[in-house]
Design a protein around this motif. Structure first.
Motif, PDB file in Angstrom:
ATOM      1  N   ILE A  69      28.436 -22.017 -14.248  1.00  0.00           N
ATOM      2  CA  ILE A  69      28.764 -21.878 -15.666  1.00  0.00           C
ATOM      3  C   ILE A  69      30.152 -22.463 -15.940  1.00  0.00           C
ATOM      4  N   ALA A  70      31.109 -22.174 -15.075  1.00  0.00           N
ATOM      5  CA  ALA A  70      32.473 -22.711 -15.251  1.00  0.00           C
ATOM      6  C   ALA A  70      32.462 -24.232 -15.177  1.00  0.00           C
ATOM      7  N   PHE A  71      31.731 -24.795 -14.193  1.00  0.00           N
ATOM      8  CA  PHE A  71      31.683 -26.253 -14.054  1.00  0.00           C
ATOM      9  C   PHE A  71      31.108 -26.896 -15.312  1.00  0.00           C
ATOM     10  N   PHE A  72      29.972 -26.370 -15.793  1.00  0.00           N
ATOM     11  CA  PHE A  72      29.333 -26.993 -16.949  1.00  0.00           C
ATOM     12  C   PHE A  72      30.055 -26.667 -18.257  1.00  0.00           C
ATOM     13  N   SER A  73      30.862 -25.613 -18.280  1.00  0.00           N
ATOM     14  CA  SER A  73      31.713 -25.348 -19.448  1.00  0.00           C
ATOM     15  C   SER A  73      32.851 -26.356 -19.491  1.00  0.00           C
ATOM     16  N   ASN A  74      33.423 -26.649 -18.333  1.00  0.00           N
ATOM     17  CA  ASN A  74      34.537 -27.600 -18.256  1.00  0.00           C
ATOM     18  C   ASN A  74      34.081 -29.050 -18.349  1.00  0.00           C
ATOM     19  N   ASN A  75      32.814 -29.306 -18.067  1.00  0.00           N
ATOM     20  CA  ASN A  75      32.251 -30.671 -18.089  1.00  0.00           C
ATOM     21  C   ASN A  75      31.013 -30.676 -18.970  1.00  0.00           C
ATOM     22  N   ALA A  76      31.180 -30.241 -20.207  1.00  0.00           N
ATOM     23  CA  ALA A  76      30.043 -30.080 -21.126  1.00  0.00           C
ATOM     24  C   ALA A  76      29.277 -31.387 -21.328  1.00  0.00           C
ATOM     25  N   TRP A  77      29.970 -32.511 -21.273  1.00  0.00           N
ATOM     26  CA  TRP A  77      29.308 -33.804 -21.484  1.00  0.00           C
ATOM     27  C   TRP A  77      28.288 -34.093 -20.385  1.00  0.00           C
ATOM     28  N   VAL A  78      28.558 -33.632 -19.157  1.00  0.00           N
ATOM     29  CA  VAL A  78      27.611 -33.846 -18.053  1.00  0.00           C
ATOM     30  C   VAL A  78      26.305 -33.124 -18.355  1.00  0.00           C
ATOM     31  N   ASP A  79      26.438 -31.904 -18.865  1.00  0.00           N
ATOM     32  CA  ASP A  79      25.270 -31.095 -19.198  1.00  0.00           C
ATOM     33  C   ASP A  79      24.561 -31.634 -20.440  1.00  0.00           C
ATOM     34  N   LYS A  80      25.334 -32.030 -21.438  1.00  0.00           N
ATOM     35  CA  LYS A  80      24.747 -32.532 -22.686  1.00  0.00           C
ATOM     36  C   LYS A  80      23.912 -33.795 -22.446  1.00  0.00           C
ATOM     37  N   PHE A  81      24.412 -34.657 -21.584  1.00  0.00           N
ATOM     38  CA  PHE A  81      23.716 -35.918 -21.298  1.00  0.00           C
ATOM     39  C   PHE A  81      23.028 -35.871 -19.933  1.00  0.00           C
ATOM     40  N   ARG A  82      22.479 -34.699 -19.552  1.00  0.00           N
ATOM     41  CA  ARG A  82      21.886 -34.497 -18.230  1.00  0.00           C
ATOM     42  C   ARG A  82      20.714 -35.429 -17.950  1.00  0.00           C
ATOM     43  N   ALA A  83      20.074 -35.941 -18.985  1.00  0.00           N
ATOM     44  CA  ALA A  83      18.976 -36.891 -18.773  1.00  0.00           C
ATOM     45  C   ALA A  83      19.500 -38.172 -18.131  1.00  0.00           C
ATOM     46  N   ILE A  84      20.764 -38.489 -18.387  1.00  0.00           N
ATOM     47  CA  ILE A  84      21.383 -39.690 -17.825  1.00  0.00           C
ATOM     48  C   ILE A  84      22.243 -39.342 -16.609  1.00  0.00           C
ATOM     49  N   THR A  85      23.080 -38.300 -16.730  1.00  0.00           N
ATOM     50  CA  THR A  85      24.027 -37.978 -15.664  1.00  0.00           C
ATOM     51  C   THR A  85      23.372 -37.398 -14.417  1.00  0.00           C
ATOM     52  N   MET A  86      22.232 -36.702 -14.610  1.00  0.00           N
ATOM     53  CA  MET A  86      21.544 -36.099 -13.456  1.00  0.00           C
ATOM     54  C   MET A  86      20.081 -36.509 -13.395  1.00  0.00           C
ATOM     55  N   LEU A  87      19.674 -37.386 -14.317  1.00  0.00           N
ATOM     56  CA  LEU A  87      18.276 -37.798 -14.423  1.00  0.00           C
ATOM     57  C   LEU A  87      17.368 -36.565 -14.484  1.00  0.00           C
TER      58      LEU A  87
END
Length: 163
Positions: free
Chosen positions: A83-101
């Motif tokens: 939760i802390a990681f994705f709170s601090n890096n919200a863009w990674v989570d928001k664009f997870r279709a691209i950042t994590m496929l």
């Protein structure tokens, strides 16, 4: 294998983005090697997707492993880190279709919050479970899992066996 429920909602938009990225990999590889390009493009996509899915959400994956083994106490700090990681890096989570496929229909932060409530509930800590479900609903008002969990906690509180 345990009977711990694991929910994986799918976003068809994210799935379409992932398939489009796969198509780009295949097309690029095909332009370099017509006979084996499709194979190598698919292998490259698969390798990159596995690397991204195993490294970026590593705390989340660790917490899920603990949950599957019913090690809820050990899962809690891993979900908190996630939760802390994705709170601090919200863009990674928001664009997870691209950042994590990832074709996930629910953000990793949201999954972590509701899962944290689940862990506390499994340990019998209704106060922390309620707090995490309410926090999840504050940030994600349409989370049906948190809504259902709060209804179950309320129903349990009214039962003669509730403490």
């Amino acid at each position: 294998m345990t009977k711990t429920p694991i929910v994986r909602p799918v976003s068809w938009i994210n799935a379409a983005i992932s398939v489009s990225i796969l198509a780009v990999f295949v097309l690029v590889a095909w332009t370099f090697a017509r006979t084996s390009g499709v194979f190598w493009g698919a292998i490259a996509y698969l390798a990159i997707s596995q690397i991204l899915r195993r490294t970026i959400p590593r705390y989340h994956r660790s917490a899920i492993r603990h949950c599957k083994r019913q090690e809820f106490q050990q899962a809690i700090p891993e979900f908190e880190k996630s939760i802390a990681f994705f709170s601090n890096n919200a863009w990674v989570d928001k664009f997870r279709a691209i950042t994590m496929l990832s074709a996930s229909g629910m953000s990793y932060r949201e999954m972590g919050m509701v899962s944290l409530g689940f862990c506390y509930a499994q340990l019998g800590d209704g106060l922390n479970a309620r707090k995490n479900y309410e926090d999840c609903l504050r940030d994600y008002p349409n989370n049906g899992m948190a809504e259902s969990a709060l209804r179950m906690l309320d129903a349990g509180a009214g039962s003669p066996n509730a403490q």
